[in-house]
Motif scaffolding. Sequence first.
Motif, mmCIF file in Angstrom:
data_model
loop_
_atom_site.group_PDB
_atom_site.id
_atom_site.type_symbol
_atom_site.label_atom_id
_atom_site.label_comp_id
_atom_site.label_asym_id
_atom_site.label_seq_id
_atom_site.Cartn_x
_atom_site.Cartn_y
_atom_site.Cartn_z
ATOM 1 N N GLU A 778 0.828 -1.205 0.000
ATOM 2 C CA GLU A 778 0.000 0.000 0.000
ATOM 3 C C GLU A 778 0.866 1.262 0.000
ATOM 4 N N ARG A 779 1.939 1.255 0.774
ATOM 5 C CA ARG A 779 2.798 2.444 0.828
ATOM 6 C C ARG A 779 3.449 2.709 -0.532
ATOM 7 N N LEU A 780 3.835 1.640 -1.229
ATOM 8 C CA LEU A 780 4.487 1.815 -2.526
ATOM 9 C C LEU A 780 3.556 2.479 -3.537
ATOM 10 N N LEU A 781 2.239 2.272 -3.382
ATOM 11 C CA LEU A 781 1.262 2.879 -4.279
ATOM 12 C C LEU A 781 0.576 4.083 -3.646
ATOM 13 N N HIS A 782 1.135 4.577 -2.552
ATOM 14 C CA HIS A 782 0.593 5.756 -1.857
ATOM 15 C C HIS A 782 -0.855 5.542 -1.440
ATOM 16 N N LEU A 783 -1.174 4.312 -1.063
ATOM 17 C CA LEU A 783 -2.527 4.003 -0.595
ATOM 18 C C LEU A 783 -2.604 4.275 0.917
ATOM 19 N N HIS A 784 -2.443 5.537 1.253
ATOM 20 C CA HIS A 784 -2.558 5.968 2.649
ATOM 21 C C HIS A 784 -2.927 7.447 2.632
ATOM 22 N N GLY A 785 -3.362 7.949 3.712
ATOM 23 C CA GLY A 785 -3.734 9.360 3.778
ATOM 24 C C GLY A 785 -5.225 9.569 3.588
ATOM 25 N N ALA A 786 -5.593 10.834 3.563
ATOM 26 C CA ALA A 786 -7.010 11.213 3.559
ATOM 27 C C ALA A 786 -7.709 10.848 2.262
ATOM 28 N N ASP A 787 -6.965 10.677 1.160
ATOM 29 C CA ASP A 787 -7.613 10.395 -0.124
ATOM 30 C C ASP A 787 -7.803 8.905 -0.379
ATOM 31 N N THR A 788 -7.547 8.065 0.626
ATOM 32 C CA THR A 788 -7.643 6.616 0.457
ATOM 33 C C THR A 788 -8.860 6.060 1.201
ATOM 34 N N LEU A 789 -9.691 5.289 0.489
ATOM 35 C CA LEU A 789 -10.814 4.575 1.084
ATOM 36 C C LEU A 789 -10.351 3.176 1.449
ATOM 37 N N ARG A 790 -10.856 2.632 2.573
ATOM 38 C CA ARG A 790 -10.363 1.337 3.038
ATOM 39 C C ARG A 790 -11.503 0.413 3.452
ATOM 40 N N TYR A 791 -11.221 -0.885 3.307
ATOM 41 C CA TYR A 791 -12.108 -1.930 3.825
ATOM 42 C C TYR A 791 -11.204 -3.089 4.238
ATOM 43 N N ALA A 792 -11.484 -3.693 5.394
ATOM 44 C CA ALA A 792 -10.678 -4.836 5.837
ATOM 45 C C ALA A 792 -11.553 -5.809 6.612
ATOM 46 N N ASP A 793 -11.324 -7.104 6.371
ATOM 47 C CA ASP A 793 -11.987 -8.177 7.107
ATOM 48 C C ASP A 793 -10.915 -9.222 7.392
ATOM 49 N N ARG A 794 -10.305 -9.138 8.562
ATOM 50 C CA ARG A 794 -9.179 -10.025 8.878
ATOM 51 C C ARG A 794 -9.602 -11.485 8.946
ATOM 52 N N THR A 795 -10.825 -11.722 9.411
ATOM 53 C CA THR A 795 -11.265 -13.122 9.523
ATOM 54 C C THR A 795 -11.360 -13.787 8.148
ATOM 55 N N MET A 796 -11.695 -13.013 7.117
ATOM 56 C CA MET A 796 -11.798 -13.550 5.760
ATOM 57 C C MET A 796 -10.526 -13.335 4.955
ATOM 58 N N GLY A 797 -9.547 -12.677 5.552
ATOM 59 C CA GLY A 797 -8.308 -12.403 4.839
ATOM 60 C C GLY A 797 -8.492 -11.426 3.704
ATOM 61 N N GLN A 798 -9.479 -10.522 3.821
ATOM 62 C CA GLN A 798 -9.778 -9.592 2.736
ATOM 63 C C GLN A 798 -9.412 -8.168 3.133
ATOM 64 N N ARG A 799 -8.968 -7.446 2.109
ATOM 65 C CA ARG A 799 -8.581 -6.058 2.351
ATOM 66 C C ARG A 799 -8.691 -5.303 1.030
ATOM 67 N N ARG A 800 -9.187 -4.072 1.114
ATOM 68 C CA ARG A 800 -9.297 -3.234 -0.073
ATOM 69 C C ARG A 800 -8.862 -1.823 0.275
ATOM 70 N N ALA A 801 -8.232 -1.199 -0.704
ATOM 71 C CA ALA A 801 -7.840 0.197 -0.549
ATOM 72 C C ALA A 801 -7.950 0.875 -1.906
ATOM 73 N N MET A 802 -8.512 2.072 -1.920
ATOM 74 C CA MET A 802 -8.701 2.835 -3.149
ATOM 75 C C MET A 802 -8.248 4.270 -2.909
ATOM 76 N N ARG A 803 -7.369 4.760 -3.804
ATOM 77 C CA ARG A 803 -6.939 6.163 -3.706
ATOM 78 C C ARG A 803 -7.641 6.961 -4.791
ATOM 79 N N LEU A 804 -8.459 7.926 -4.364
ATOM 80 C CA LEU A 804 -9.197 8.785 -5.281
ATOM 81 C C LEU A 804 -8.616 10.190 -5.236
ATOM 82 N N VAL A 805 -8.423 10.772 -6.402
ATOM 83 C CA VAL A 805 -7.891 12.131 -6.501
ATOM 84 C C VAL A 805 -8.908 12.991 -7.237
ATOM 85 N N ARG A 806 -9.274 14.121 -6.619
ATOM 86 C CA ARG A 806 -10.288 14.979 -7.215
ATOM 87 C C ARG A 806 -9.704 15.760 -8.381
#
Length: 923
Positions: A778-806
């Motif tokens: 995630e850090r390599l793709l700048h998937l952090h900060g206020a412009d990133t949407l996140r979803y995580a479910d550790r029990t299912m091993g699932q994770r999503r991150a989306m970086r949106l730029v206006r």
Amino acid sequence: MTETRSTCPYCGVGCGVIIESDGAQVTGVRGDPDHPANFGRLCTKGSTLHHTAAPAITKQARLLHPMRREHRGEAPYRVSWDSALGLATETFAQVIGEHGPDAVGFYISGQLLTEDYYVFNKLAKGLICTNNVDTNSRLCMSSAVAGYKMTLGADAPPTCYDDVDDAGCIFIVGSNTAWAHPILFRRIEEAKARNPQMKIVFCDPRRTDTAEIADLYLPILPGTDVMLFHGLLHIMLWEGWTNGAYIAAHTNGFDELKATVRECTPETVSQTCGITKEDLFTAAKWFATSPATLSLYCQGLNQSSSGTAKNAALINLHLATGHIGKPGAGPFSLTGQPNAMGGREVGGLANLLSAHRDMADPQHRAEVAALWGVPSVPDKPGKTAVEMFQAAADGEIKALWIACTNPAQSMPDQSTVRRALERAEFVVVQESFATTSTCDYADLLLPATTWGEKDGTVTNSERRISRVRPAVAAPGSTRHDWHIAVEFAQRLEKRLGRATKLFAYATPESIWNEHRESTRGRDLDITGLSYAMLDSAGPQQWPLRTGDSAGRKRLYEDGVFPTADGKAKFANVAYKPVAEPRESRFPFSLTTGRLRDHWHGMSRTGTLGRLFGHVPEPVVQMNPSDMSRRLLKEGDLVHVTSKRGSIVVPVQASPELGFSQAFIAMHWGSEYLSGCTSTGAQIAGVNAITTSSYCPTSKQPELKHAAVKILKAELPWSLLAVGWLPDDEAIAAREEFKRLMGMFSFASCVPFGRERSGVLFRAAGYEAPPEETIAKIERLLHLHGADTLRYADRTMGQRRAMRLVRQGAEARLEAFLLAGDTSAEAWIKTLLQDELPAQSYGRQLLAPGSKPPAAVQARGKQVCTCFNVPEDAIARHLSGCAGTEDERLTSLQGALKCGTNCGSCVPELKRMVRAVIPLKQAA
């Protein structure tokens, strides 16, 4: 803006280019209309050369300064040239002193210039007194060399590109010319259009794009070429289609060969090769009875444990029919690399000497020694490529010098190669790009100049010598390859106490002039040629002797060959099957080959996302029926396993392949495809599974065939991460992703995007990796900060991150990560790739298993690289298009422009047009 005439650094067609530059920066490239190899045309690779010299690529991918590693596995640090060459000199001198000259080896490249090649050859054989100097041309052209010498007496292709226009029959075998030599293929297309009566026979196990132009396609089984050629000759003899007068006047050995081919009946050939007797008869008739037959061949014949026999058996057909030494006729080996021919001219192989001299001939050795001013040159043949790395793996060779090539990607049987690089006491890598796998094993890295910066000559497939000229100054501390070798040689001379001054070269021209003198009286005599003539009159073919005003287009027009009695010799070779036949445990025949838009290990083309549009990621191709029987679906991950190793790769259906055959492109090394086995062993790309078995005569390995098994990989956890990055970060990020690939059972990382720089990282495993690994991605793709949407479910091993730029009133997707569930990749990747408005899909982007919105249609595969035209756009146009095949193609090109620039996609366009016509007729 400044314009500089030079030569393309890719295939052996040897296209002329005009480089546009502004100060220190290459800004553009176009084909040279005056160069006789291409008359202004360039393929997708050549036409994008200027993009590979972009400042961001130079900054991130280029090796710009000498670097040293104190210990393997550590990061290298910058040193001065004096320190680097001093270390190399002392280490090589110590190894030579303690273990003898054969304890060192030089592995060089068909992408070096002739002047570079000459110095390395003289350094090894004249100064150090070892013949352990070989080249990656051993993997490319050594069987062609051996085949020409066995039959015609010298390594001299007797044909030229003009013969395409004069041929009545073109026999293409073991070459996907449409992709491997695209500009020559354009010329074949034009010749066929002008002369529809011309017959084209295409022979290859895969029905590649080259088959689109053929009047007859022979889908022979892998490795059966010699049986095919003998069968053709059998029919020619039976039907009286041989040229008895030519055979009697200009050849020897025909009676012995007749006895061999007598057993190769149409029934036997049909069963062995997997083709019909009727097609065999047609091919024999067209080849023999045409006014002039030209054969074109490449790695399908060369990369074989019977490579020399295949080449020689094909040349037999030309000698038997007299189709040689006249316009439109002859055996034409298509050189694989830009200067493999130049390397052969200077003797840059472990068993050759300068100017086509033979190491086994005492007179030839004496001639070279006298030219160089040394007492003698060694008579013991050196280690060839496979042998050299085996010797290093066994501890016999202690020091390796590798220049302008990437054996940790391109050599077969990678476990042995990497063991060699690890065990060698000292490894020097002289390279332009810091991103190749071999650089990871170097104790010393020496930065070399590359295309647009180099100065010298190259020789193409038709024996044509062209100038390579620098358009811009060498960046950083880089030096020309010949200059590096010369300074090392001068230092080594002093260190070894030699009084000679063998390397008093100040310019590449001074080296070339010495090479020119070495050719005097030889079959490739160029004593009438000079740099001045190349500059004033343009590229020239050899031979061009003193007093000649131009080179010779064709050889052997007088029927006199460079042999003791002036006659060619039929090669009485026996058919032998592949070294590693299929069997119950390994039931598939795996072959390797080229992609249309890439070159070798992709150290240069792999820096451009736009060249990944046609084939975006590594795959193994299989026949659809084979996939169905094994319950495999498109995109499933599979284990491809040979006796040497295993890789995991997605599977793709391909009608090009016959039953029980598989194909993986040769380009996919560990820079792009990697992972680890269940025991933690690193996977090293496609050549982890290829065999190092080689032709006993040419020593060229059988890269075209390995027996493998293909089983579905049960890897339930998957990940896909894609994002745009600033130009100066994209390559650096890919290097970081490459270090992460070994943490997964399967991983691939490729450039992404056309006008922008992006990275695509894909991985799979038995379970989710540690949290910190995902976080690093995630850090390599700048998937952090206020412009990133996140979803995580550790029990299912699932994770999503989306970086949106206006951007104005809308927001666009700039990067995303899907982990644990990648089923929505097609539509989400389309949002990013096409830079579509994405704000309204916010919640849908994060929802696992989300279905694609109706407004977002996934793009089809890119067909035309020049104009970024996908197959779905082509299909839509053709669905409403009427007329003949030519009319529909013209309409398609007029509407979408595809196929109107370089023409590399034209065979695929024609196939799509033909596929639509029967459907419309049925409707």
